[in-house]
Motif scaffolding. Structure first.
Motif, PDB file in Angstrom:
ATOM      1  N   HIS A 255       6.424 -47.775 -34.303  1.00  0.00           N
ATOM      2  CA  HIS A 255       6.528 -48.453 -33.013  1.00  0.00           C
ATOM      3  C   HIS A 255       5.253 -49.246 -32.718  1.00  0.00           C
ATOM      4  O   HIS A 255       4.158 -48.876 -33.148  1.00  0.00           O
ATOM      5  CB  HIS A 255       6.782 -47.447 -31.888  1.00  0.00           C
ATOM      6  CG  HIS A 255       8.061 -46.708 -32.044  1.00  0.00           C
ATOM      7  ND1 HIS A 255       8.206 -45.364 -31.742  1.00  0.00           N
ATOM      8  CD2 HIS A 255       9.276 -47.105 -32.487  1.00  0.00           C
ATOM      9  CE1 HIS A 255       9.432 -44.981 -31.977  1.00  0.00           C
ATOM     10  NE2 HIS A 255      10.111 -46.026 -32.432  1.00  0.00           N
TER      11      HIS A 255
ATOM     12  N   LEU B 239       1.379 -49.994 -27.082  1.00  0.00           N
ATOM     13  CA  LEU B 239       1.831 -50.315 -25.735  1.00  0.00           C
ATOM     14  C   LEU B 239       0.698 -50.911 -24.917  1.00  0.00           C
ATOM     15  O   LEU B 239      -0.430 -50.394 -24.915  1.00  0.00           O
ATOM     16  CB  LEU B 239       2.376 -49.058 -25.050  1.00  0.00           C
ATOM     17  CG  LEU B 239       3.515 -48.340 -25.781  1.00  0.00           C
ATOM     18  CD1 LEU B 239       3.997 -47.130 -24.985  1.00  0.00           C
ATOM     19  CD2 LEU B 239       4.672 -49.283 -26.077  1.00  0.00           C
TER      20      LEU B 239
ATOM     21  N   GLU C 170       8.032 -36.896 -15.534  1.00  0.00           N
ATOM     22  CA  GLU C 170       7.095 -37.711 -16.298  1.00  0.00           C
ATOM     23  C   GLU C 170       7.802 -38.290 -17.514  1.00  0.00           C
ATOM     24  O   GLU C 170       8.582 -37.603 -18.190  1.00  0.00           O
ATOM     25  CB  GLU C 170       5.903 -36.865 -16.740  1.00  0.00           C
ATOM     26  CG  GLU C 170       4.838 -37.658 -17.492  1.00  0.00           C
ATOM     27  CD  GLU C 170       3.641 -36.801 -17.881  1.00  0.00           C
ATOM     28  OE1 GLU C 170       2.789 -37.316 -18.630  1.00  0.00           O
ATOM     29  OE2 GLU C 170       3.576 -35.640 -17.436  1.00  0.00           O
TER      30      GLU C 170
ATOM     31  N   THR D 158       8.328 -39.213 -21.105  1.00  0.00           N
ATOM     32  CA  THR D 158       7.798 -38.616 -22.337  1.00  0.00           C
ATOM     33  C   THR D 158       7.680 -39.637 -23.447  1.00  0.00           C
ATOM     34  O   THR D 158       8.352 -40.676 -23.441  1.00  0.00           O
ATOM     35  CB  THR D 158       8.703 -37.470 -22.803  1.00  0.00           C
ATOM     36  OG1 THR D 158       9.988 -38.026 -23.166  1.00  0.00           O
ATOM     37  CG2 THR D 158       8.899 -36.430 -21.713  1.00  0.00           C
ATOM     38  N   ASP D 159       6.831 -39.325 -24.429  1.00  0.00           N
ATOM     39  CA  ASP D 159       6.719 -40.189 -25.602  1.00  0.00           C
ATOM     40  C   ASP D 159       8.037 -40.249 -26.363  1.00  0.00           C
ATOM     41  O   ASP D 159       8.368 -41.283 -26.953  1.00  0.00           O
ATOM     42  CB  ASP D 159       5.604 -39.666 -26.518  1.00  0.00           C
ATOM     43  CG  ASP D 159       4.217 -39.859 -25.925  1.00  0.00           C
ATOM     44  OD1 ASP D 159       4.079 -40.685 -25.003  1.00  0.00           O
ATOM     45  OD2 ASP D 159       3.286 -39.176 -26.381  1.00  0.00           O
ATOM     46  N   GLU D 160       8.784 -39.154 -26.349  1.00  0.00           N
ATOM     47  CA  GLU D 160      10.080 -39.138 -27.043  1.00  0.00           C
ATOM     48  C   GLU D 160      11.039 -40.143 -26.416  1.00  0.00           C
ATOM     49  O   GLU D 160      11.742 -40.882 -27.113  1.00  0.00           O
ATOM     50  CB  GLU D 160      10.685 -37.739 -26.987  1.00  0.00           C
ATOM     51  CG  GLU D 160      12.045 -37.642 -27.685  1.00  0.00           C
ATOM     52  CD  GLU D 160      12.655 -36.257 -27.573  1.00  0.00           C
ATOM     53  OE1 GLU D 160      13.722 -36.046 -28.192  1.00  0.00           O
ATOM     54  OE2 GLU D 160      12.073 -35.405 -26.875  1.00  0.00           O
ATOM     55  N   TYR D 161      11.063 -40.201 -25.063  1.00  0.00           N
ATOM     56  CA  TYR D 161      11.947 -41.149 -24.388  1.00  0.00           C
ATOM     57  C   TYR D 161      11.508 -42.586 -24.661  1.00  0.00           C
ATOM     58  O   TYR D 161      12.341 -43.461 -24.922  1.00  0.00           O
ATOM     59  CB  TYR D 161      11.948 -40.880 -22.883  1.00  0.00           C
ATOM     60  CG  TYR D 161      12.915 -41.746 -22.106  1.00  0.00           C
ATOM     61  CD1 TYR D 161      14.287 -41.665 -22.328  1.00  0.00           C
ATOM     62  CD2 TYR D 161      12.456 -42.655 -21.154  1.00  0.00           C
ATOM     63  CE1 TYR D 161      15.182 -42.452 -21.625  1.00  0.00           C
ATOM     64  CE2 TYR D 161      13.339 -43.450 -20.436  1.00  0.00           C
ATOM     65  CZ  TYR D 161      14.702 -43.340 -20.673  1.00  0.00           C
ATOM     66  OH  TYR D 161      15.591 -44.126 -19.976  1.00  0.00           O
ATOM     67  N   ILE D 162      10.203 -42.830 -24.654  1.00  0.00           N
ATOM     68  CA  ILE D 162       9.684 -44.166 -24.952  1.00  0.00           C
ATOM     69  C   ILE D 162      10.099 -44.584 -26.366  1.00  0.00           C
ATOM     70  O   ILE D 162      10.548 -45.709 -26.597  1.00  0.00           O
ATOM     71  CB  ILE D 162       8.152 -44.191 -24.797  1.00  0.00           C
ATOM     72  CG1 ILE D 162       7.771 -44.001 -23.325  1.00  0.00           C
ATOM     73  CG2 ILE D 162       7.576 -45.510 -25.328  1.00  0.00           C
ATOM     74  CD1 ILE D 162       6.286 -43.848 -23.095  1.00  0.00           C
ATOM     75  N   GLY D 163       9.959 -43.660 -27.322  1.00  0.00           N
ATOM     76  CA  GLY D 163      10.356 -43.960 -28.697  1.00  0.00           C
ATOM     77  C   GLY D 163      11.843 -44.244 -28.817  1.00  0.00           C
ATOM     78  O   GLY D 163      12.263 -45.133 -29.575  1.00  0.00           O
ATOM     79  N   THR D 164      12.667 -43.510 -28.051  1.00  0.00           N
ATOM     80  CA  THR D 164      14.115 -43.741 -28.084  1.00  0.00           C
ATOM     81  C   THR D 164      14.453 -45.132 -27.556  1.00  0.00           C
ATOM     82  O   THR D 164      15.245 -45.860 -28.154  1.00  0.00           O
ATOM     83  CB  THR D 164      14.840 -42.671 -27.250  1.00  0.00           C
ATOM     84  OG1 THR D 164      14.609 -41.382 -27.825  1.00  0.00           O
ATOM     85  CG2 THR D 164      16.332 -42.946 -27.194  1.00  0.00           C
TER      86      THR D 164
ATOM     87  N   SER E 155       5.367 -52.136 -23.861  1.00  0.00           N
ATOM     88  CA  SER E 155       4.773 -51.541 -22.660  1.00  0.00           C
ATOM     89  C   SER E 155       5.495 -50.243 -22.340  1.00  0.00           C
ATOM     90  O   SER E 155       6.624 -50.016 -22.801  1.00  0.00           O
ATOM     91  CB  SER E 155       4.864 -52.491 -21.460  1.00  0.00           C
ATOM     92  OG  SER E 155       6.188 -52.539 -20.950  1.00  0.00           O
ATOM     93  N   ARG E 156       4.846 -49.416 -21.546  1.00  0.00           N
ATOM     94  CA  ARG E 156       5.543 -48.239 -21.047  1.00  0.00           C
ATOM     95  C   ARG E 156       6.672 -48.704 -20.131  1.00  0.00           C
ATOM     96  O   ARG E 156       6.552 -49.717 -19.430  1.00  0.00           O
ATOM     97  CB  ARG E 156       4.576 -47.331 -20.279  1.00  0.00           C
ATOM     98  CG  ARG E 156       3.492 -46.688 -21.147  1.00  0.00           C
ATOM     99  CD  ARG E 156       2.618 -45.762 -20.321  1.00  0.00           C
ATOM    100  NE  ARG E 156       3.365 -44.645 -19.765  1.00  0.00           N
ATOM    101  CZ  ARG E 156       3.655 -43.520 -20.424  1.00  0.00           C
ATOM    102  NH1 ARG E 156       3.257 -43.377 -21.697  1.00  0.00           N
ATOM    103  NH2 ARG E 156       4.331 -42.556 -19.848  1.00  0.00           N
TER     104      ARG E 156
END
Length: 393
Positions: A1, A4, A51, A53-59, A121-122
Motif C-alpha cells: 500500500h 498516507l 477508531e 484501524t489499519d486493517e480497515y484502511i488496508g481493506t 490518505s487516511r
C-alpha cells in the motif's frame, strides 16, 4: 500500500428523504479524492465512533485498487477512470440511497503511485441516516400517440413534478395470465429493472423498438429510495401490421482508416475513454443517406466472420435494436474484414430492406489524415461514438 499523507476533509451532509448531498472541502490536498457510501449491512460499513484501524484502511485501499484496475482492464485510460470516479477541489456529491437506512460515508485521497492510482490518505468516515419515504397521492397519466407499426410517442404526466417514478414498456405476451398489480411491481423491480426508466416530471419519448402487430403495456408507479409510493398505473396498446416502407437507403458513405493515436491527440475529450494500439486498431466514419428525412436510422459495422456465422436474418434483427445518428464514428481491427449494414424506418415504422456495403478491408498502408475524422465529427454535432464505455463503480 502507498504511504498516507495528511489530507483531511470537511464534510456537510444534507438529507432529504433518500437523497443525500455531501458538500466536500479538502484540506491540504488539491488532487483527486473518492467518495463512497456503505449501508449498515455492507461488509465495508464502519461505525465512526470507533477508531479507524489499519486493517480497515488496508481493506479500503485494496477495494479501490481492484475497482480501478478492473476498469483499466476494459481498455479505459487511467485518467478517464479517475476523472469518472473521483472529484477534485470543493465539490457537491449527490447520491440517491435507500429509505430510512443508516450509512457510512467514506472519503479518501487518490494519487498515482508507481504507475497505479492508489489511496494516499487516511479515510474520513461519518455516519448518517436517510429519512423514511412516505406513500404519495401522485397520479401518472399515460398517453400513446402516433402509434404505427414499430413506433409511437409516449408521454407520462405526473400530477406533481418533484416526485420520482419508474416506468417500463413490456410486450404483454411476457406477462403471466391474470396478472395482479403486485405481480407487475415484482417484475418491474426484478427481471425488468435494468430496462426500467426512473424519472421526475413529464416524460416524453419517441419509441422505435416495437414490432408489428404487437400488444404492449406501459407500467408506471411512484418509486423512491427503494419504496413503492403509489398504486400501479398502466396502459395497453397494439401496434399496426407491417406495411410497405415509404423511404429507402440511398447511399452509405464512409471514410478511413484513421490512426487512433492521432485522433486521440486531436480530440482527447471525445476519444480518451479506450485504450488503443495503432498497430491493430483504427477509427472510421460512416454516413447514412435516405430518400426522405427520418430520425429512425440504424447502422451496424460488423466483421464478415460474425455476419457469415449468424446470417442475414439475425444481423438484421440486431441492427434494429438501437437507432443511431446519421453520422457514426466506429472503431475496427485491421485483422478483420467488415460490412456496413444500414436500415431506416419511415414515419410509420415500416422498415427498409437491409443495405449492405461491399467488403471493407484496410491495412496500415491505407491510413488517412486524422484531421478528416475530426472535421467530420465537428460538422455533425450529433455524431455518435459507437464504442463509448461506462465506468464500473
Amino acid at each position: 500500500h502507498a504511504a498516507l499523507n495528511d489530507a483531511t476533509f470537511d464534510v456537510e451532509i444534507a438529507v432529504s428523504g433518500p437523497d443525500v448531498e455531501f458538500t466536500v472541502t479538502p484540506n491540504g490536498w488539491d488532487g483527486y479524492y473518492y467518495v463512497q457510501v456503505f449501508d449498515s449491512y455492507h461488509q465495508y460499513y464502519y461505525d465512526a465512533n470507533n477508531e479507524i484501524t489499519d486493517e480497515y484502511i488496508g481493506t479500503l485501499a485494496d477495494v479501490w485498487v481492484d475497482m480501478y484496475l478492473n476498469n483499466v482492464s476494459y481498455g479505459m485510460t487511467a485518467e478517464y477512470v479517475v476523472d469518472a470516479l473521483c472529484n477534485r477541489g470543493p465539490a457537491k456529491v449527490r447520491k440517491e440511497l435507500l429509505s430510512d437506512t443508516e450509512y457510512a460515508v467514506v472519503i479518501f485521497a487518490i494519487e498515482e503511485v508507481e504507475g497505479v492510482y492508489q489511496m494516499v490518505s487516511r479515510p474520513y468516515v461519518e455516519n448518517f441516516s436517510t429519512e423514511r419515504v412516505m406513500p404519495s397521492d401522485m397520479t401518472l397519466d399515460i398517453s400513446i400517440d402516433n402509434l404505427y407499426v414499430r413506433v409511437c410517442d409516449l408521454t407520462i404526466t405526473p400530477s406533481v413534478d418533484d416526485e420520482k417514478y419508474i416506468m417500463v414498456l413490456i410486450p404483454t405476451h411476457y406477462l403471466e395470465q391474470n396478472y395482479t398489480d403486485d405481480y407487475l411491481i415484482d417484475i418491474v423491480l426484478g427481471d425488468y429493472y435494468s430496462w426500467a426508466v426512473s424519472y421526475k416530471g413529464e416524460l416524453t419519448a419517441h419509441v422505435n423498438s416495437l414490432s408489428p402487430s404487437l400488444e404492449c403495456m406501459v407500467i408506471a408507479f411512484g418509486f423512491s429510495g427503494g419504496v413503492v409510493t403509489t398504486p400501479v398505473f398502466k396502459k395497453i396498446f397494439t401496434t399496426e401490421p407491417e406495411g410497405e416502407c415509404l423511404l429507402s437507403i440511398t447511399d452509405v458513405k464512409y471514410g478511413g482508416p484513421y490512426r487512433v493515436s492521432e485522433v486521440v491527440a486531436l480530440a482527447p475529450d471525445s476519444f480518451n475513454a479506450l485504450g488503443y494500439s495503432d498497430e491493430y486498431q483504427f477509427y472510421m466514419w460512416m454516413e447514412i443517406e435516405t430518400s426522405e428525412p427520418t430520425t429512425d436510422i440504424f447502422s451496424y459495422f460488423v466483421d464478415t466472420e460474425t455476419y457469415d456465422f449468424y446470417g442475414e436474418d439475425i444481423i438484421f434483427y440486431d441492427l434494429l435494436i438501437d437507432t443511431c445518428d446519421r453520422v457514426e464514428i466506429v472503431d475496427g481491427m485491421y485483422m478483420y474484414d467488415y460490412y456496413i449494414c444500414a436500415a431506416a424506418f419511415d414515419y410509420r415504422g415500416n422498415v427498409t430492406p437491409m443495405w449492405r456495403s461491399e467488403v471493407i478491408s484496410w491495412s496500415l498502408d491505407d491510413v488517412r489524415p486524422a484531421e478528416e475524422l475530426i472535421e467530420k465529427l465537428h460538422s455533425s454535432p450529433n455524431a455518435q461514438l459507437m464504442m463509448v464505455s461506462a465506468v464500473d463503480r
